[in-house]
Design a protein around this motif. Structure first.
Motif, PDB file in Angstrom:
ATOM      1  N   LEU A  68       0.808  -1.217   0.000  1.00 17.03           N
ATOM      2  CA  LEU A  68       0.000   0.000   0.000  1.00 17.03           C
ATOM      3  C   LEU A  68       0.840   1.265   0.000  1.00 17.03           C
ATOM      4  O   LEU A  68       0.358   2.327  -0.359  1.00 17.03           O
ATOM      5  N   GLU A  70       1.815   3.196   2.418  1.00 20.57           N
ATOM      6  CA  GLU A  70       1.167   4.250   3.199  1.00 20.57           C
ATOM      7  C   GLU A  70       2.208   5.164   3.839  1.00 20.57           C
ATOM      8  O   GLU A  70       3.345   4.773   4.058  1.00 20.57           O
ATOM      9  N   GLU A  71       1.766   6.360   4.151  1.00 16.38           N
ATOM     10  CA  GLU A  71       2.660   7.324   4.785  1.00 16.38           C
ATOM     11  C   GLU A  71       2.864   7.012   6.265  1.00 16.38           C
ATOM     12  O   GLU A  71       3.855   7.423   6.856  1.00 16.38           O
ATOM     13  N   TRP A  73       3.397   4.101   7.709  1.00 13.06           N
ATOM     14  CA  TRP A  73       3.877   2.738   7.900  1.00 13.06           C
ATOM     15  C   TRP A  73       4.765   2.609   9.132  1.00 13.06           C
ATOM     16  O   TRP A  73       4.755   1.578   9.788  1.00 13.06           O
TER      17      TRP A  73
END
Length: 118
Positions: A68, A70-71, A73
C-alpha cells in the motif's frame, strides 16, 4: 475450503486469532517454566511457541504496508511491535520469569525458623 485455491492460508490465521486472548497466559507460563527449570528446552519452547502467530501476523502486516505504501507505515509497524510483540509476547514472559526469580531470591534470604530448645 470455500472453493478458492489459496484458502489453506486461513489455517495459518487460526493461531493468530487465538494468540490475542491466550498468548499472554501461555507466555507467562513459559516464563515460569524457564525460571523453574533452566536449560535449553524451556527457552527453545519459549521462542518456538509464538513463532507462528507472531510471524504470520508480522508478515501480513509488512506485506500490506509495502504493497500500500502508506505514509503512516512507521507508526503502524511501531504499534504492532509494541502491542503484539512486546505486550502480548515478551512482557508476560518477563513477568512470569521475574516473579519466580524474585520469589526464589526472597525465599532464600529468609532465615530458617529455629527450633525451640526442648
Amino acid at each position: 475450503m470455500f472453493g478458492y485455491s489459496d484458502d489453506w492460508w486461513a489455517v495459518l490465521f487460526v493461531p493468530v486469532v487465538f494468540w490475542v486472548p491466550l498468548g499472554p497466559f501461555l507466555m507467562g507460563a513459559m516464563g515460569v517454566w524457564c525460571a523453574r527449570r533452566p536449560g535449553w528446552r524451556p527457552r527453545l519452547w519459549s521462542m518456538a511457541l509464538p513463532a507462528l502467530p507472531v510471524g504470520v501476523s508480522g508478515s501480513v502486516l509488512t506485506a500490506g504496508l509495502i504493497r500500500l505504501q502508506e505514509e503512516t507505515w512507521q507508526e503502524d509497524l511501531l504499534g504492532y511491535l509494541v502491542f503484539y510483540v512486546l505486550g502480548i509476547t515478551v512482557l508476560p514472559w518477563l513477568l512470569g520469569y521475574g516473579t519466580v526469580r524474585t520469589a526464589r531470591a526472597l525465599r532464600s534470604r529468609r532465615p530458617e525458623a529455629e527450633e525451640p530448645p526442648a
